[in-house]
Design a protein around this motif. Structure first.
Motif, PDB file in Angstrom:
ATOM      1  N   GLY A 269       0.811  -1.209   0.000  1.00 48.55           N
ATOM      2  CA  GLY A 269       0.000   0.000   0.000  1.00 48.55           C
ATOM      3  C   GLY A 269       0.845   1.258   0.000  1.00 48.55           C
ATOM      4  N   ASP A 270       0.181   2.387   0.225  1.00 51.20           N
ATOM      5  CA  ASP A 270       0.847   3.688   0.172  1.00 51.20           C
ATOM      6  C   ASP A 270       1.782   3.883   1.360  1.00 51.20           C
ATOM      7  N   LEU A 271       2.912   4.484   1.089  1.00 47.22           N
ATOM      8  CA  LEU A 271       3.877   4.852   2.117  1.00 47.22           C
ATOM      9  C   LEU A 271       3.997   6.376   2.158  1.00 47.22           C
ATOM     10  N   TYR A 272       4.432   6.894   3.292  1.00 43.93           N
ATOM     11  CA  TYR A 272       4.738   8.320   3.359  1.00 43.93           C
ATOM     12  C   TYR A 272       6.040   8.521   4.129  1.00 43.93           C
ATOM     13  N   MET A 273       6.699   9.605   3.833  1.00 40.35           N
ATOM     14  CA  MET A 273       7.975   9.936   4.435  1.00 40.35           C
ATOM     15  C   MET A 273       7.886  11.337   5.027  1.00 40.35           C
ATOM     16  N   ILE A 274       8.586  11.564   6.113  1.00 40.13           N
ATOM     17  CA  ILE A 274       8.646  12.882   6.746  1.00 40.13           C
ATOM     18  C   ILE A 274      10.110  13.315   6.759  1.00 40.13           C
ATOM     19  N   GLY A 275      10.395  14.464   6.175  1.00 40.32           N
ATOM     20  CA  GLY A 275      11.788  14.885   6.119  1.00 40.32           C
ATOM     21  C   GLY A 275      11.953  16.358   5.823  1.00 40.32           C
ATOM     22  N   HIS A 276      13.206  16.739   5.636  1.00 46.27           N
ATOM     23  CA  HIS A 276      13.576  18.125   5.344  1.00 46.27           C
ATOM     24  C   HIS A 276      14.166  18.216   3.936  1.00 46.27           C
ATOM     25  N   PRO A 277      13.350  18.100   2.891  1.00 43.34           N
ATOM     26  CA  PRO A 277      13.897  18.170   1.530  1.00 43.34           C
ATOM     27  C   PRO A 277      14.559  19.514   1.269  1.00 43.34           C
ATOM     28  N   LEU A 280      14.404  22.509   3.760  1.00 46.33           N
ATOM     29  CA  LEU A 280      13.153  23.223   4.043  1.00 46.33           C
ATOM     30  C   LEU A 280      12.580  22.751   5.376  1.00 46.33           C
ATOM     31  N   SER A 281      11.539  23.417   5.845  1.00 42.04           N
ATOM     32  CA  SER A 281      10.845  22.936   7.038  1.00 42.04           C
ATOM     33  C   SER A 281      10.240  21.568   6.744  1.00 42.04           C
ATOM     34  N   LEU A 282       9.797  20.864   7.768  1.00 45.67           N
ATOM     35  CA  LEU A 282       9.305  19.499   7.604  1.00 45.67           C
ATOM     36  C   LEU A 282       8.220  19.399   6.536  1.00 45.67           C
ATOM     37  N   LYS A 283       8.379  18.410   5.669  1.00 43.52           N
ATOM     38  CA  LYS A 283       7.382  18.109   4.647  1.00 43.52           C
ATOM     39  C   LYS A 283       6.971  16.649   4.776  1.00 43.52           C
ATOM     40  N   VAL A 284       5.750  16.380   4.363  1.00 43.21           N
ATOM     41  CA  VAL A 284       5.253  15.008   4.296  1.00 43.21           C
ATOM     42  C   VAL A 284       5.200  14.630   2.822  1.00 43.21           C
ATOM     43  N   ILE A 285       5.896  13.559   2.460  1.00 39.30           N
ATOM     44  CA  ILE A 285       5.939  13.103   1.071  1.00 39.30           C
ATOM     45  C   ILE A 285       5.138  11.802   0.995  1.00 39.30           C
ATOM     46  N   SER A 286       4.015  11.840   0.316  1.00 41.80           N
ATOM     47  CA  SER A 286       3.087  10.703   0.343  1.00 41.80           C
ATOM     48  C   SER A 286       3.059   9.968  -0.993  1.00 41.80           C
ATOM     49  N   ASN A 287       2.189   8.972  -1.065  1.00 44.00           N
ATOM     50  CA  ASN A 287       1.940   8.197  -2.288  1.00 44.00           C
ATOM     51  C   ASN A 287       3.165   7.421  -2.777  1.00 44.00           C
ATOM     52  N   GLY A 288       4.000   6.991  -1.845  1.00 41.83           N
ATOM     53  CA  GLY A 288       5.112   6.128  -2.210  1.00 41.83           C
ATOM     54  C   GLY A 288       4.693   4.668  -2.153  1.00 41.83           C
ATOM     55  N   ARG A 289       5.529   3.808  -2.719  1.00 39.55           N
ATOM     56  CA  ARG A 289       5.259   2.378  -2.641  1.00 39.55           C
ATOM     57  C   ARG A 289       6.547   1.607  -2.849  1.00 39.55           C
ATOM     58  N   ILE A 290       6.603   0.416  -2.296  1.00 42.61           N
ATOM     59  CA  ILE A 290       7.758  -0.449  -2.464  1.00 42.61           C
ATOM     60  C   ILE A 290       7.600  -1.234  -3.758  1.00 42.61           C
ATOM     61  N   LEU A 291       8.642  -1.205  -4.582  1.00 40.69           N
ATOM     62  CA  LEU A 291       8.613  -1.908  -5.856  1.00 40.69           C
ATOM     63  C   LEU A 291       9.093  -3.348  -5.718  1.00 40.69           C
ATOM     64  N   SER A 301      12.129   1.449  -3.965  1.00 40.76           N
ATOM     65  CA  SER A 301      10.806   2.046  -3.854  1.00 40.76           C
ATOM     66  C   SER A 301      10.601   3.128  -4.894  1.00 40.76           C
ATOM     67  N   GLU A 302       9.379   3.579  -4.968  1.00 44.92           N
ATOM     68  CA  GLU A 302       8.978   4.689  -5.824  1.00 44.92           C
ATOM     69  C   GLU A 302       8.450   5.774  -4.899  1.00 44.92           C
ATOM     70  N   MET A 303       9.208   6.859  -4.753  1.00 40.57           N
ATOM     71  CA  MET A 303       8.814   7.902  -3.807  1.00 40.57           C
ATOM     72  C   MET A 303       9.445   9.219  -4.215  1.00 40.57           C
ATOM     73  N   CYS A 355      14.818   5.500 -14.316  1.00 39.66           N
ATOM     74  CA  CYS A 355      15.476   5.794 -13.050  1.00 39.66           C
ATOM     75  C   CYS A 355      15.529   4.518 -12.219  1.00 39.66           C
ATOM     76  N   GLU A 356      16.437   4.497 -11.268  1.00 42.88           N
ATOM     77  CA  GLU A 356      16.648   3.287 -10.494  1.00 42.88           C
ATOM     78  C   GLU A 356      15.693   3.173  -9.306  1.00 42.88           C
ATOM     79  N   GLY A 357      15.043   4.253  -8.918  1.00 46.51           N
ATOM     80  CA  GLY A 357      14.157   4.204  -7.774  1.00 46.51           C
ATOM     81  C   GLY A 357      14.879   4.552  -6.485  1.00 46.51           C
ATOM     82  N   MET A 358      14.106   4.727  -5.432  1.00 45.89           N
ATOM     83  CA  MET A 358      14.656   5.103  -4.137  1.00 45.89           C
ATOM     84  C   MET A 358      15.063   3.858  -3.365  1.00 45.89           C
ATOM     85  N   ASP A 359      16.249   3.890  -2.748  1.00 43.87           N
ATOM     86  CA  ASP A 359      16.671   2.811  -1.867  1.00 43.87           C
ATOM     87  C   ASP A 359      16.209   3.111  -0.448  1.00 43.87           C
ATOM     88  N   LEU A 360      15.557   2.139   0.177  1.00 45.08           N
ATOM     89  CA  LEU A 360      15.098   2.257   1.556  1.00 45.08           C
ATOM     90  C   LEU A 360      15.741   1.159   2.393  1.00 45.08           C
TER      91      LEU A 360
END
Length: 374
Positions: A269-277, A280-291, A301-303, A355-360
């Motif tokens: 299902g959907d994943l979300y990440m919380i970070g400082h891209p 910047l101040s904290l952002k929530v990055i949603s709609n990710g998923r593990i490939l 992953s795709e995020m 692209c290779e995708g995000m490593d988690l």
């Protein structure tokens, strides 16, 4: 039938006279039915043709889709949907990924835009990781230099967070897992090992003339107490996991600590990440998923992410920590464009398979490391 598309190539075909007779008969019958019953009633559910599909995607996603990318699984004719699950799965593989990466919508959101209390609770544990040497201590107070995001990244007008201030010295993101232990990415801190600052609650509203004052309660000095990492160019992996455990100079409050549990199975299902891209101040990055499961330590992953999110926690839809972000897609995060003839950068969109995708990093790896530290 008239154009020769049916029957399909390779199958028996009727004689030309029979085909011509059939088409003329069918055309007359359909025209006669339309005259006798001009209102046919509610149309049945049907498979969209190329034009309908392209228009629907444009109206819903503001995306100009090249419908020629969609093969005959979808568009031979616009008939009633009688699609087997395997065909639907193949269709999603061909269309879903490219829409995700190319859609104009950006999945980075402000924390205040999110309603879920559980996300806000998890965000309490997340901090910006900064090399202490880049901070200033004046009259007993800590200060950090910032820049406008658009100047820092040479962005084109209209890019998300365009006018927000950002830290130019953000090394990554981290999160507390014990009263004095903070986890982050190894590559973000290894060169600063013994001079790291962990900063909570960096907010744009507190910036004055490009400088932000950091309250003493929000800043913790830290050192690397346990490191696992090192990139292996030959295998394109981080054999040790690429994470580090920082020990802070004093305990963080209990409400800033994430409690870790190993998932029973591959997160779905959907994943979300919380970070400082980009600092910047904290952002929530949603709609990710593990490939896929990349190896015993990592997922691919795709995020949607950016620099500064290395070490950020990744949660599943039940708000449980399942991984931390390690690396970004290959090819860079921005690409050159122009606005009114002036060169500037836009957020890079990453088409599927380019692209290779995000490593988690799996949370189980962190749990085992913490057990050895106790």
């Amino acid at each position: 039938t008239r154009t020769g598309e049916m029957p399909p190539p390779g199958l028996p075909r009727p004689a030309a006279e029979a085909t011509h007779s059939f088409v003329n008969w069918l055309e007359k019958e359909l025209d006669g039915a339309a005259v006798s019953k001009p209102n046919p009633g509610t149309p049945s559910i049907h498979r969209l043709n190329r034009a309908e599909y392209t228009t629907a995607v444009r109206d819903l996603l503001a995306l100009e889709l090249d419908s020629t990318l969609i093969d005959s699984l979808v568009f031979p004719i616009s008939d009633t949907i009688l699609r087997k699950s395997i065909r639907f799965s193949k269709y999603m593989q061909k269309t879903g990924d490219s829409i995700y990466f190319n859609a104009i919508y950006d999945f980075r959101r402000e924390l205040w835009e999110v309603d879920e209390d559980s996300i806000h609770k998890n965000a309490r544990a997340v901090a910006m990781i900064v090399p202490t040497i880049m901070l200033n201590r004046i009259n007993g107070k800590w200060f950090m230099e910032t820049d406008s995001f658009y100047l820092f990244r040479e962005l084109c007008p209209g890019e998300k967070f365009y006018n927000q201030p950002c830290s130019m010295v953000c090394a990554g993101t981290g999160f507390a897992v014990r009263p004095q232990y903070v986890v982050t990415a190894y590559h973000s801190v290894i060169q600063y090992r013994d001079a790291i600052s962990v900063i909570y609650d960096f907010e744009p509203d507190s910036v004055r003339n490009g400088i932000v004052e950091i309250p003493d309660a929000n800043i913790y000095s830290a050192t690397v107490t346990d490191a696992h990492g090192g990139y292996d160019l030959n295998t394109d992996t981080y054999p040790g996991g690429d994470f580090a455990v920082l020990k802070t100079s004093r305990p963080v409050p209990d409400d800033r600590i994430l409690h870790l549990t190993a998932p029973d199975s591959l997160p779905r299902g959907d994943l979300y990440m919380i970070g400082h891209p980009d600092g910047l101040s904290l952002k929530v990055i949603s709609n990710g998923r593990i490939l896929e499961e990349k190896d015993s330590l990592q997922y691919r992953s795709e995020m949607h992410s950016m620099p500064g999110c290395s070490g950020a926690p990744v949660f599943d839809s039940n708000h449980r920590l399942v991984a931390i972000q390690l690396g970004r897609e290959s090819g860079g995060d921005y690409e050159w464009s122009s606005h009114d003839g002036v060169p500037c950068k836009v957020t890079r969109r990453c088409p599927t398979m380019q692209c290779e995708g995000m490593d988690l990093l799996k949370v189980e790896v962190i749990i085992k490391a913490l057990e050895k530290l106790q």
